[in-house]
Design a protein around this motif. Sequence first.
Motif, PDB file in Angstrom:
ATOM      1  N   VAL A  30       0.857  -1.179   0.000  1.00 16.08           N
ATOM      2  CA  VAL A  30       0.000   0.000   0.000  1.00 16.08           C
ATOM      3  C   VAL A  30       0.897   1.234   0.000  1.00 16.08           C
ATOM      4  CG1 VAL A  30      -1.703   1.351   1.296  1.00 16.08           C
ATOM      5  CG2 VAL A  30      -1.902  -1.143   1.204  1.00 16.08           C
ATOM      6  N   THR A  31       0.712   2.100  -0.972  1.00 14.92           N
ATOM      7  CA  THR A  31       1.480   3.340  -1.030  1.00 14.92           C
ATOM      8  C   THR A  31       0.694   4.441  -0.331  1.00 14.92           C
ATOM      9  OG1 THR A  31       2.492   2.698  -3.128  1.00 14.92           O
ATOM     10  CG2 THR A  31       2.583   5.022  -2.543  1.00 14.92           C
ATOM     11  N   TYR A  32       1.273   4.945   0.761  1.00 15.28           N
ATOM     12  CA  TYR A  32       0.612   5.967   1.584  1.00 15.28           C
ATOM     13  C   TYR A  32       1.156   7.339   1.210  1.00 15.28           C
ATOM     14  CZ  TYR A  32      -1.377   8.353   5.622  1.00 15.28           C
ATOM     15  OH  TYR A  32      -2.098   9.218   6.426  1.00 15.28           O
ATOM     16  N   GLN A  33       0.258   8.241   0.899  1.00 19.37           N
ATOM     17  CA  GLN A  33       0.621   9.589   0.460  1.00 19.37           C
ATOM     18  C   GLN A  33       0.475  10.605   1.588  1.00 19.37           C
ATOM     19  OE1 GLN A  33       1.776  10.608  -2.721  1.00 19.37           O
ATOM     20  NE2 GLN A  33       2.221  12.422  -1.485  1.00 19.37           N
ATOM     21  N   LEU A  34       1.571  11.236   1.981  1.00 22.85           N
ATOM     22  CA  LEU A  34       1.500  12.333   2.938  1.00 22.85           C
ATOM     23  C   LEU A  34       1.041  13.596   2.204  1.00 22.85           C
ATOM     24  CD1 LEU A  34       4.903  11.926   4.854  1.00 22.85           C
ATOM     25  CD2 LEU A  34       2.664  11.026   5.516  1.00 22.85           C
ATOM     26  N   ASP A  35       0.410  14.520   2.942  1.00 27.01           N
ATOM     27  CA  ASP A  35       0.034  15.787   2.323  1.00 27.01           C
ATOM     28  C   ASP A  35       1.104  16.852   2.547  1.00 27.01           C
ATOM     29  OD1 ASP A  35      -0.356  16.160   5.007  1.00 27.01           O
ATOM     30  OD2 ASP A  35      -2.477  16.686   4.870  1.00 27.01           O
ATOM     31  N   TRP A  36       2.153  16.469   3.259  1.00 24.67           N
ATOM     32  CA  TRP A  36       3.279  17.382   3.463  1.00 24.67           C
ATOM     33  C   TRP A  36       4.486  16.537   3.827  1.00 24.67           C
ATOM     34  CZ3 TRP A  36       3.942  21.777   1.425  1.00 24.67           C
ATOM     35  CH2 TRP A  36       4.915  22.680   1.879  1.00 24.67           C
ATOM     36  N   LEU A  37       5.536  17.194   4.250  1.00 24.14           N
ATOM     37  CA  LEU A  37       6.736  16.469   4.641  1.00 24.14           C
ATOM     38  C   LEU A  37       6.497  15.694   5.934  1.00 24.14           C
ATOM     39  CD1 LEU A  37       9.366  19.272   3.917  1.00 24.14           C
ATOM     40  CD2 LEU A  37       8.712  17.360   2.445  1.00 24.14           C
ATOM     41  N   PRO A  38       7.320  14.690   6.245  1.00 21.04           N
ATOM     42  CA  PRO A  38       7.166  13.940   7.492  1.00 21.04           C
ATOM     43  C   PRO A  38       7.262  14.856   8.708  1.00 21.04           C
ATOM     44  CG  PRO A  38       8.695  12.830   6.013  1.00 21.04           C
ATOM     45  CD  PRO A  38       8.432  14.177   5.413  1.00 21.04           C
ATOM     46  N   GLY A  39       6.518  14.529   9.749  1.00 19.60           N
ATOM     47  CA  GLY A  39       6.539  15.324  10.971  1.00 19.60           C
ATOM     48  C   GLY A  39       5.674  14.687  12.031  1.00 19.60           C
ATOM     49  N   GLY A  40       5.596  15.334  13.171  1.00 22.20           N
ATOM     50  CA  GLY A  40       4.835  14.789  14.283  1.00 22.20           C
ATOM     51  C   GLY A  40       3.361  14.615  13.985  1.00 22.20           C
ATOM     52  N   ASP A  41       2.790  15.511  13.173  1.00 20.97           N
ATOM     53  CA  ASP A  41       1.368  15.395  12.861  1.00 20.97           C
ATOM     54  C   ASP A  41       1.066  14.205  11.968  1.00 20.97           C
ATOM     55  OD1 ASP A  41       2.824  16.807  10.868  1.00 20.97           O
ATOM     56  OD2 ASP A  41       0.977  17.552   9.992  1.00 20.97           O
ATOM     57  N   LYS A  42       2.107  13.600  11.415  1.00 18.01           N
ATOM     58  CA  LYS A  42       1.942  12.411  10.567  1.00 18.01           C
ATOM     59  C   LYS A  42       2.264  11.121  11.335  1.00 18.01           C
ATOM     60  CE  LYS A  42       1.324  15.177   7.018  1.00 18.01           C
ATOM     61  NZ  LYS A  42       1.384  16.472   7.661  1.00 18.01           N
ATOM     62  N   ALA A  43       2.370  11.201  12.656  1.00 19.38           N
ATOM     63  CA  ALA A  43       2.830  10.077  13.472  1.00 19.38           C
ATOM     64  C   ALA A  43       2.073   8.759  13.260  1.00 19.38           C
ATOM     65  CB  ALA A  43       2.798  10.461  14.950  1.00 19.38           C
ATOM     66  N   PRO A  44       0.743   8.766  13.096  1.00 22.56           N
ATOM     67  CA  PRO A  44       0.031   7.478  13.027  1.00 22.56           C
ATOM     68  C   PRO A  44       0.530   6.502  11.969  1.00 22.56           C
ATOM     69  CG  PRO A  44      -1.527   9.229  13.431  1.00 22.56           C
ATOM     70  CD  PRO A  44      -0.209   9.890  13.156  1.00 22.56           C
ATOM     71  N   ILE A  45       0.886   6.980  10.788  1.00 22.34           N
ATOM     72  CA  ILE A  45       1.328   6.043   9.751  1.00 22.34           C
ATOM     73  C   ILE A  45       2.682   5.435  10.111  1.00 22.34           C
ATOM     74  CG2 ILE A  45       2.391   7.834   8.314  1.00 22.34           C
ATOM     75  CD1 ILE A  45       0.616   4.561   7.200  1.00 22.34           C
ATOM     76  N   TYR A  46       3.532   6.202  10.781  1.00 29.45           N
ATOM     77  CA  TYR A  46       4.826   5.666  11.207  1.00 29.45           C
ATOM     78  C   TYR A  46       4.651   4.675  12.357  1.00 29.45           C
ATOM     79  CZ  TYR A  46       6.745   9.247   8.196  1.00 29.45           C
ATOM     80  OH  TYR A  46       7.049  10.005   7.089  1.00 29.45           O
ATOM     81  N   GLU A  60       2.279  -4.136   3.589  1.00 29.29           N
ATOM     82  CA  GLU A  60       3.599  -3.530   3.452  1.00 29.29           C
ATOM     83  C   GLU A  60       3.380  -2.093   3.021  1.00 29.29           C
ATOM     84  OE1 GLU A  60       7.570  -3.744   0.590  1.00 29.29           O
ATOM     85  OE2 GLU A  60       6.128  -5.405   0.566  1.00 29.29           O
ATOM     86  N   ILE A  61       3.978  -1.148   3.737  1.00 34.84           N
ATOM     87  CA  ILE A  61       3.683   0.264   3.509  1.00 34.84           C
ATOM     88  C   ILE A  61       4.855   1.000   2.885  1.00 34.84           C
ATOM     89  CG2 ILE A  61       2.918   2.425   4.566  1.00 34.84           C
ATOM     90  CD1 ILE A  61       0.879   0.151   4.753  1.00 34.84           C
ATOM     91  N   LYS A  62       4.559   1.747   1.843  1.00 31.70           N
ATOM     92  CA  LYS A  62       5.517   2.659   1.234  1.00 31.70           C
ATOM     93  C   LYS A  62       4.985   4.071   1.457  1.00 31.70           C
ATOM     94  CE  LYS A  62       7.522   4.015  -3.240  1.00 31.70           C
ATOM     95  NZ  LYS A  62       7.456   3.822  -4.709  1.00 31.70           N
ATOM     96  N   ILE A  63       5.781   4.930   2.092  1.00 31.08           N
ATOM     97  CA  ILE A  63       5.337   6.285   2.429  1.00 31.08           C
ATOM     98  C   ILE A  63       5.938   7.293   1.458  1.00 31.08           C
ATOM     99  CG2 ILE A  63       5.270   8.076   4.204  1.00 31.08           C
ATOM    100  CD1 ILE A  63       5.524   5.863   6.299  1.00 31.08           C
ATOM    101  N   GLU A  64       5.073   8.107   0.861  1.00 32.74           N
ATOM    102  CA  GLU A  64       5.507   9.132  -0.080  1.00 32.74           C
ATOM    103  C   GLU A  64       5.285  10.518   0.518  1.00 32.74           C
ATOM    104  OE1 GLU A  64       6.947   8.995  -3.012  1.00 32.74           O
ATOM    105  OE2 GLU A  64       6.958   6.806  -3.204  1.00 32.74           O
ATOM    106  N   PRO A  65       6.296  11.395   0.505  1.00 36.31           N
ATOM    107  CA  PRO A  65       6.116  12.759   1.010  1.00 36.31           C
ATOM    108  C   PRO A  65       5.255  13.573   0.064  1.00 36.31           C
ATOM    109  CG  PRO A  65       8.262  12.555  -0.016  1.00 36.31           C
ATOM    110  CD  PRO A  65       7.656  11.168  -0.007  1.00 36.31           C
ATOM    111  N   GLY A  66       4.723  14.678   0.551  1.00 41.01           N
ATOM    112  CA  GLY A  66       3.874  15.515  -0.288  1.00 41.01           C
ATOM    113  C   GLY A  66       4.212  16.978  -0.141  1.00 41.01           C
ATOM    114  N   ARG A  67       3.555  17.791  -0.953  1.00 40.24           N
ATOM    115  CA  ARG A  67       3.754  19.242  -0.921  1.00 40.24           C
ATOM    116  C   ARG A  67       2.400  19.949  -0.944  1.00 40.24           C
ATOM    117  NH1 ARG A  67       8.564  21.637   0.663  1.00 40.24           N
ATOM    118  NH2 ARG A  67      10.309  20.346  -0.046  1.00 40.24           N
TER     119      ARG A  67
END
Length: 334
Positions: A30-46, A60-67
């Motif tokens: 599963v490719t997971y798309q962040l809406d911004w760069l990694p950070g504390g507010d994105k903690a649940p997926i990590y 199996e998770i693949k994490i993609e950063p966003g802008r």
Amino acid sequence: MFDGKILCVALTSVAAAFTASGTASAADLVTYQLDWLPGGDKAPIYVCVQEGFCEEAGLEIKIEPGRGSSEAITKLATGTSDIGSAGLGALMAARATEGVPATAVMSIFNMGPHAFYTTADTGIASIKDVKGKKIATSPFTSSNVFLPLVLADNGFSEADITLTKSDPGALGPLLMTGQSDAIIAWLTDVSRYTGQAKEAGKELVVLPWADAGLELYSAALVASDTFLTERPEVAKRFVAAFKKSLEFAYENPDKAAAAVAAMVPELSAEDVKGSWLDASKLAFNEVTETYGLGALDADRLQATWERVAASQDLDPASLQPEDVVDRSFMPASE
């Protein structure tokens, strides 16, 4: 001499070992798309990855950063990513104007993160007090879209303030040095700005826009329609694992911070924890107590769309809010 029987037995033993070791080799990617760069507010997926919740769900998770949410929604709509975090308001606008094939399946933050930050020495104690003041904001924050509505709710307009746009990293210094009377920032940054104020010998004052009437959903778990249609069981497993991770992160902020820092070494666990503690208040609050974690309440959805439509001059009739959500992927309430 070469013994074919020994080789056959050995290969059978290896195959059995893989089978006995679990389903790792057969895990669904599963490719997971962040809406911004990694950070504390994105903690649940990590947390989902580091604490094994996703692995337990056969994922199996693949994490993609966003802008930004717009980019995240584009990647989801085109199938580049399967599921991820994005602003529900941004999704509504994209569905209304472009009909993007992406759907919200769960709320992450049920309150908007937008706020004015100021210091006690400015005398600004409410949003009404920013009238006639110098305000600094980032050029690309979604808060700018809602600013006219918040000001109008309080009896004035952008013409009544001096608004400047600056690099996000400059907002704190502008406020602490008095070059701006207030800044516009998200509630996920309270800890960071509190630290900057303390270093400057000042007291930080935070004025959430939600307290002034801007009640809406913000970040949501948004999925590609292709992902939901072609792999619905995988989607259900992911949503259940993510919800479990969100709850775990709230109850274990130190472990949540450690999970992010373990996968994003340039971030310190200390900074991540502060950001997550700030962000978690947007997921766990009185709205959560009323409707449940992750819920997408019909009335709040409607209110969110009305605000989005007004802020972007969209026809309210161009979208039915219920059309952008699908609650069937949420695990049944216990």
